[in-house]
Design a protein around this motif. Structure first.
Motif, short mmCIF file in Angstrom:
data_model
loop_
_atom_site.label_atom_id
_atom_site.label_comp_id
_atom_site.label_asym_id
_atom_site.label_seq_id
_atom_site.Cartn_x
_atom_site.Cartn_y
_atom_site.Cartn_z
N PRO A 65 -34.06 -62.16 -9.52
CA PRO A 65 -33.35 -63.41 -9.21
C PRO A 65 -33.61 -63.94 -7.80
CG PRO A 65 -31.82 -61.56 -9.36
CD PRO A 65 -33.14 -61.06 -9.85
N VAL A 66 -33.94 -63.03 -6.85
CA VAL A 66 -34.21 -63.43 -5.46
C VAL A 66 -35.59 -62.89 -5.09
CG1 VAL A 66 -33.46 -63.27 -3.06
CG2 VAL A 66 -31.75 -63.32 -4.90
N GLN A 67 -36.45 -63.76 -4.52
CA GLN A 67 -37.82 -63.36 -4.19
C GLN A 67 -38.15 -63.79 -2.76
OE1 GLN A 67 -39.69 -62.97 -8.61
NE2 GLN A 67 -40.31 -64.80 -7.54
N TRP A 90 -28.29 -62.06 -1.42
CA TRP A 90 -27.63 -61.82 -2.70
C TRP A 90 -26.34 -62.63 -2.81
CZ3 TRP A 90 -29.36 -60.33 -7.07
CH2 TRP A 90 -28.48 -60.05 -8.11
N GLU A 91 -25.62 -62.76 -1.71
CA GLU A 91 -24.40 -63.55 -1.75
C GLU A 91 -24.73 -65.03 -2.01
OE1 GLU A 91 -20.31 -64.30 -1.71
OE2 GLU A 91 -21.50 -62.46 -1.96
N ASP A 121 -25.99 -70.66 -4.23
CA ASP A 121 -26.63 -71.32 -3.09
C ASP A 121 -28.05 -70.82 -2.85
OD1 ASP A 121 -26.62 -73.16 -1.00
OD2 ASP A 121 -26.06 -71.64 0.47
N LEU A 122 -28.66 -70.24 -3.88
CA LEU A 122 -30.05 -69.78 -3.75
C LEU A 122 -30.95 -70.98 -3.46
CD1 LEU A 122 -31.87 -67.20 -4.15
CD2 LEU A 122 -32.33 -68.10 -6.43
N PRO A 123 -31.78 -70.91 -2.41
CA PRO A 123 -32.60 -72.09 -2.07
C PRO A 123 -33.64 -72.39 -3.13
CG PRO A 123 -33.18 -70.21 -0.70
CD PRO A 123 -31.96 -69.81 -1.45
N THR A 160 -33.96 -79.27 4.26
CA THR A 160 -32.78 -78.90 3.49
C THR A 160 -33.19 -78.43 2.11
OG1 THR A 160 -32.51 -81.18 2.75
CG2 THR A 160 -31.30 -80.51 4.73
N PHE A 161 -32.25 -77.80 1.43
CA PHE A 161 -32.52 -77.25 0.11
C PHE A 161 -31.43 -77.70 -0.84
CE2 PHE A 161 -34.60 -74.47 3.07
CZ PHE A 161 -35.75 -74.07 2.43
N THR A 162 -31.81 -77.80 -2.10
CA THR A 162 -30.82 -78.08 -3.13
C THR A 162 -30.28 -76.78 -3.68
OG1 THR A 162 -32.54 -78.12 -4.81
CG2 THR A 162 -31.99 -80.20 -3.78
N ARG A 163 -29.14 -76.85 -4.31
CA ARG A 163 -28.57 -75.66 -4.92
C ARG A 163 -29.31 -75.33 -6.21
NH1 ARG A 163 -23.49 -73.71 -3.59
NH2 ARG A 163 -22.52 -74.74 -1.82
#
Length: 665
Positions: free
Chosen positions: A334-336, A587-588, A594-596, A660-663
């Motif tokens: 899920p996170v890279q 991870w939070e 809120d993962l970019p 900036t990043f979207t959710r």
């Protein structure tokens, strides 16, 4: 009873698809024995070789391929496969001979013949490059490019070979092959060596990903349910071809040992060469799980990672040799994260974070990255347990003169540029009796560098070369050098840390891009900020001043040795603690949605602008305002969306100009 060749192929495919590769190979063997006069016998032998290899009998496959070539020398595919099998079994010379035999059999270039000749020449270039026969490898790749310039991989290798051989200018077109077209295929790593332009680095990385990393057919891994609750231990996966005796492996060894196993479960996914060494064994012993994915397909490797339940997957290769970027494209975790192995952004939609520090990515530089920037105090790991040979060599042992100031740069020759070499010659001209000690290369390249020194008015014998040594001996010989001169724009990374660990001060030139800022960050983290230069003239003047001022180099060495126990550069426990805190934050952010999601808008436009303005300007960079004016011209013809970088030119709502990043959905 199987009669026709088509029946044989269907029956064998059915057996292999069901998992019975050995049965398929046996079926081919029987049919070939009973049908010696069949006109398609060579094709049957070729297919049998493929199945035999898959079933684990590589030598049986070699025998079958040789039979196929003997039976029908004009049947091209067996040459390709036979060469690769021979290479895999340590017979690089025989492999090259097979591919050249095929290339020489194909004077008429059309359709399949052209494809096979191109493939053979590329294989020749690849193997010769790996075996350090650089000039012949370059020639083979140029022949392939001549036949078809639209071969990004061949062009990338050709550029890298010319950089390694210090052939300047590196990119020079020829009849039918334009310099801009060659530049359009440059690898992100070579681009970092050639230009200090972080906008182009980002755009080229994104272009390379689109060009070279196939989009997976599906994304079968659903990570949304894992947001509900955090497990007691986060599962961290590190993917690398370099968890061995390699700069990355050396740096990470102690990191793997220091991870807090009460909160983190550590997995390593190795995709490098099949060879054992002490560093590889040490890392394997330090992790909770070790999986060799080098022989797995991208889908199979991604499935293995997902099956292990990896929460955060760390890419330690980036765009370097033997990388498995396509595994990350399948999003098995899920996170890279992009960290350490590649000095720059990945420019992909599937790398969420890059780990840096305040030196390599200062505030405001976030716009040059597709990933969200996370920072450590010092981003580079170091092994405080590194093994150093007990006996220091003498100058004579390393081909150095008994007296005189020793400047060194033990970076690879591919990092040397024409502008930098000219600056080095200026330093030697100012410091009488000094020498420049470089890492050894091929005989042709060392001769070329000495010839260029002579042309600059410097006696060629003042360029000395350090032969390859095992790492413990290599580290020990740093004590023979008085001052390390960094390369630019792609500076020293591990080599700088190694030099300073051994007490050799490093003079560096700080630029704009990640690769041009790493060494400056390391030098500051070692406590010698005055060795960070802002201009090439300052770099030359400061090197000469240190060499000619009595005791200056010795004083710097003394400070390094005093700083070593407390310097951030060598504080591995602090780095691991900070790294784990970043993993917790990542991870939070995933858990809270809120993962970019990297924004890749307009990067194709940035790349085209860079190609237009940088072609023929090796060592150059484009000021942001010039990018903005060119974007305005693009926008006049085709409106561009706001990208949070340089377009639109007015300050965005984000006052710092930070991307900036979207959710995540």
């Amino acid at each position: 009873m199987i009669q026709s060749i088509s029946e044989l192929f269907r029956a064998a495919e059915t057996l292999e698809t069901s998992g019975n590769a050995a049965g398929a190979a046996e079926l081919y063997k029987r049919w070939i024995a009973l049908n010696p006069e069949d006109p398609h016998l060579a094709a049957a032998l070729f297919n049998m070789a493929v199945v035999t290899q898959r079933s684990g009998d590589g030598f049986g496959a070699i025998h079958a391929l040789r039979q196929a070539i003997t039976l029908n020398p004009d049947f091209h595919p067996p040459y390709i496969n036979l060469g690769r099998l021979l290479e895999d079994n340590g017979q690089a010379g025989l492999a090259v001979r097979q591919w050249l035999e095929l290339a020489n059999r194909l004077p008429q270039l059309n359709g399949p013949a052209l494809r096979h000749k191109l493939m053979a020449l590329q294989q020749v270039g690849r193997v010769l490059e790996f075996n350090h026969v650089d000039a012949a490898a370059e020639d083979a790749l140029r022949q392939a490019i001549d036949l078809d310039p639209r071969q990004p991989q061949a062009v990338q290798h050709w550029i890298a070979l010319r950089q390694k051989q210090c052939k300047w200018p590196v990119i020079a077109g020829w009849d039918g092959v334009g310099g801009r077209d060659l530049l359009a295929s440059i690898s992100p790593l070579s681009a970092a060596v050639m230009f200090d332009d972080p906008v182009f680095h980002l755009a080229r990385a994104a272009g390379y990903a689109r060009q070279s990393i196939a989009r997976p057919g599906s994304l079968p891994f659903d990570h949304a349910p894992r947001r509900a609750e955090r497990q007691p231990r986060l599962r961290i996966g590190y993917v690398s071809s370099d968890l061995r005796e390699h700069a990355v492996g050396f740096g990470l060894s102690e990191v793997m040992e220091l991870h807090d196993r009460s909160r983190f479960e550590i997995h390593a996914y190795y995709c490098g060469i099949d060879r054992e060494d002490g560093t590889k064994s040490r890392i394997r012993a330090a992790v909770d799980g070790w999986t060799d994915i080098s022989r797995l397909t991208d889908d199979a490797a991604a499935t293995a990672i997902a099956r292990d339940g990896i929460d955060i997957l760390v890419d330690l290769n980036g765009y370097t040799r033997d990388a498995r970027t396509a595994v990350f494209a399948r999003r098995p975790a899920p996170v890279q994260v992009n960290w350490y192995g590649f000095p720059g952004t990945m420019g992909t939609p599937y790398h969420h974070y890059i780990i840096a520090d305040p030196h390599v990515v200062p505030d405001g530089h976030e716009i040059y990255f597709s990933e969200r920037v996370m920072r450590l105090a010092c981003y580079q790991p170091n092994d405080r347990k590194r093994h150093i040979a007990p006996e220091a060599p003498r100058r004579a042992d390393e081909g150095l003169p008994e007296s005189g100031f020793v400047f060194c740069c033990l970076n690879g020759t591919q990092k040397i540029t024409a502008q930098l070499f000219s600056a080095w010659m200026g330093i030697l001209a100012r410091v009488e009796g000094s020498v420049l000690w470089l890492l050894d290369s091929t005989a042709e390249t060392t001769a070329r560098l000495r010839q260029m020194a002579a042309a600059a008015g410097v006696a060629p014998e003042r360029i000395c070369f350090a032969p390859r040594r095992p790492n413990p001996q290599h580290l020990q010989r740093y004590r023979l050098a008085d001052l390390f001169l960094d390369t630019f724009p792609y500076g020293a990374h591990t080599t700088a840390s190694d030099a300073m660990w051994m007490g050799t001060p490093v003079l560096t030139l700080e630029g704009r891009g990640f690769a041009a800022r790493v060494c400056a960050g390391l030098v500051r983290s070692a406590g010698l900020p005055e060795l960070v230069c802002k201009t090439l003239d300052d770099y030359v003047a400061r090197a000469a001043a240190i060499a000619t001022a009595p005791g200056a180099a010795a004083a710097l060495r003394s400070r390094l040795e005093q700083n070593r126990p407390t310097a951030a550069l060598f504080d591995t426990p602090r780095l691991v603690s900070g790294l784990e805190a970043l993993f917790d934050r990542m991870w939070e952010e995933f858990r809270t949605g809120d993962l970019p999601v990297p924004r890749l808008s307009n990067l194709a436009c940035y790349e085209e602008i860079g190609l237009d303005l940088l072609a023929g300007r090796e060592g150059g960079s484009i000021p942001p305002d010039l990018y903005r004016s060119e974007l305005a011209r693009w926008n006049a013809a085709e409106p561009l969306p706001a990208d949070g970088r340089l377009w639109p030119p007015e300050p965005a709502a984000n006052a710092a100009g930070v991307m900036t990043f979207t959710r995540a959905a």
